[in-house]
Scaffold this motif. Structure first.
Motif, mmCIF file in Angstrom:
data_model
loop_
_atom_site.group_PDB
_atom_site.id
_atom_site.type_symbol
_atom_site.label_atom_id
_atom_site.label_comp_id
_atom_site.label_asym_id
_atom_site.label_seq_id
_atom_site.Cartn_x
_atom_site.Cartn_y
_atom_site.Cartn_z
ATOM 1 N N LEU A 73 0.846 -1.184 0.000
ATOM 2 C CA LEU A 73 0.000 0.000 0.000
ATOM 3 C C LEU A 73 0.879 1.231 0.000
ATOM 4 O O LEU A 73 1.869 1.295 0.732
ATOM 5 N N ALA A 74 0.533 2.213 -0.818
ATOM 6 C CA ALA A 74 1.254 3.480 -0.841
ATOM 7 C C ALA A 74 0.294 4.587 -0.427
ATOM 8 O O ALA A 74 -0.833 4.650 -0.912
ATOM 9 N N ILE A 75 0.743 5.431 0.485
ATOM 10 C CA ILE A 75 -0.024 6.575 0.959
ATOM 11 C C ILE A 75 0.772 7.825 0.622
ATOM 12 O O ILE A 75 1.957 7.922 0.947
ATOM 13 N N VAL A 76 0.126 8.806 -0.029
ATOM 14 C CA VAL A 76 0.764 10.069 -0.380
ATOM 15 C C VAL A 76 0.113 11.162 0.459
ATOM 16 O O VAL A 76 -1.111 11.277 0.493
ATOM 17 N N CYS A 77 0.947 11.958 1.155
ATOM 18 C CA CYS A 77 0.439 13.023 2.019
ATOM 19 C C CYS A 77 1.031 14.364 1.608
ATOM 20 O O CYS A 77 2.224 14.452 1.305
ATOM 21 N N LYS A 78 0.187 15.380 1.631
ATOM 22 C CA LYS A 78 0.641 16.747 1.362
ATOM 23 C C LYS A 78 1.066 17.345 2.697
ATOM 24 O O LYS A 78 0.271 17.420 3.637
ATOM 25 N N VAL A 79 2.333 17.775 2.800
ATOM 26 C CA VAL A 79 2.863 18.286 4.059
ATOM 27 C C VAL A 79 3.230 19.765 3.996
ATOM 28 O O VAL A 79 3.640 20.347 4.993
ATOM 29 N N GLY A 80 3.083 20.387 2.832
ATOM 30 C CA GLY A 80 3.378 21.808 2.647
ATOM 31 C C GLY A 80 2.779 22.269 1.339
ATOM 32 O O GLY A 80 2.191 21.467 0.598
ATOM 33 N N PRO A 81 2.925 23.559 1.024
ATOM 34 C CA PRO A 81 2.312 24.084 -0.212
ATOM 35 C C PRO A 81 2.685 23.296 -1.470
ATOM 36 O O PRO A 81 1.847 23.020 -2.298
ATOM 37 N N ASN A 82 3.925 22.902 -1.601
ATOM 38 C CA ASN A 82 4.379 22.094 -2.740
ATOM 39 C C ASN A 82 5.251 20.947 -2.263
ATOM 40 O O ASN A 82 6.213 20.565 -2.926
ATOM 41 N N GLU A 83 4.912 20.379 -1.094
ATOM 42 C CA GLU A 83 5.717 19.318 -0.506
ATOM 43 C C GLU A 83 4.834 18.116 -0.202
ATOM 44 O O GLU A 83 3.737 18.263 0.345
ATOM 45 N N TYR A 84 5.341 16.930 -0.560
ATOM 46 C CA TYR A 84 4.588 15.694 -0.400
ATOM 47 C C TYR A 84 5.496 14.612 0.160
ATOM 48 O O TYR A 84 6.705 14.632 -0.050
ATOM 49 N N LYS A 85 4.888 13.658 0.872
ATOM 50 C CA LYS A 85 5.605 12.479 1.338
ATOM 51 C C LYS A 85 4.828 11.253 0.874
ATOM 52 O O LYS A 85 3.604 11.252 0.882
ATOM 53 N N LYS A 86 5.561 10.220 0.474
ATOM 54 C CA LYS A 86 4.942 8.980 0.032
ATOM 55 C C LYS A 86 5.453 7.857 0.928
ATOM 56 O O LYS A 86 6.655 7.667 1.072
ATOM 57 N N HIS A 87 4.516 7.140 1.537
ATOM 58 C CA HIS A 87 4.834 6.045 2.451
ATOM 59 C C HIS A 87 4.440 4.727 1.798
ATOM 60 O O HIS A 87 3.342 4.613 1.251
#
Length: 128
Positions: A73-87
């Motif tokens: 499973l991959a989860i993508v999260c928006k953490v800033g205006p143009n910043e993302y993290k993918k788990h």
């Protein structure tokens, strides 16, 4: 020009198909679209069915990656205006997950949402 015609055709098809859907399905599709655009605050919990304990919790403006498989499973999260993290998380026969929407969101059952992003149609080009 052909991309524009194809996009317009897709809009027409989506509108025609949405007229045939029931209210719950349209609301569900609109909520899913909002979550995929990082507009819905969510909590994703991974649960061990043998021990009965939570293994991991992810909270925020997160979306489940549609390319996920039954074991990954991959989860993508928006953490800033143009910043993302993918788990990336591995799933097994004793580990499951659930995704909880933390706050209510407005979903119009009379309006089907279609989002056009020019950056997807005409991507950035990197020259090396």
């Amino acid at each position: 020009m052909t991309k524009l015609l194809a996009a317009l055709g897709a809009v027409v098809i989506a509108l025609v198909l949405s007229a045939c859907s029931d209210d719950a399905r349209v609301a569900s599709q609109n909520l899913s679209k909002a979550a995929d655009n990082f507009e819905i605050n969510r909590r994703i919990v991974f649960y061990n069915g043998i021990t009965g304990e939570y293994m991991l919790t992810i909270e925020g403006l997160c979306s489940r990656d549609n390319g996920s498989t039954s074991t990954k499973l991959a989860i993508v999260c928006k953490v800033g205006p143009n910043e993302y993290k993918k788990h990336f998380l591995g799933l097994s026969d004793n580990v499951t997950y659930f995704i909880e929407q933390l706050e209510p969101a407005k979903a119009n059952v009379y309006h089907y949402a279609v989002t056009f992003k020019p950056s997807v149609i005409v991507p950035d080009i990197t020259v090396r």
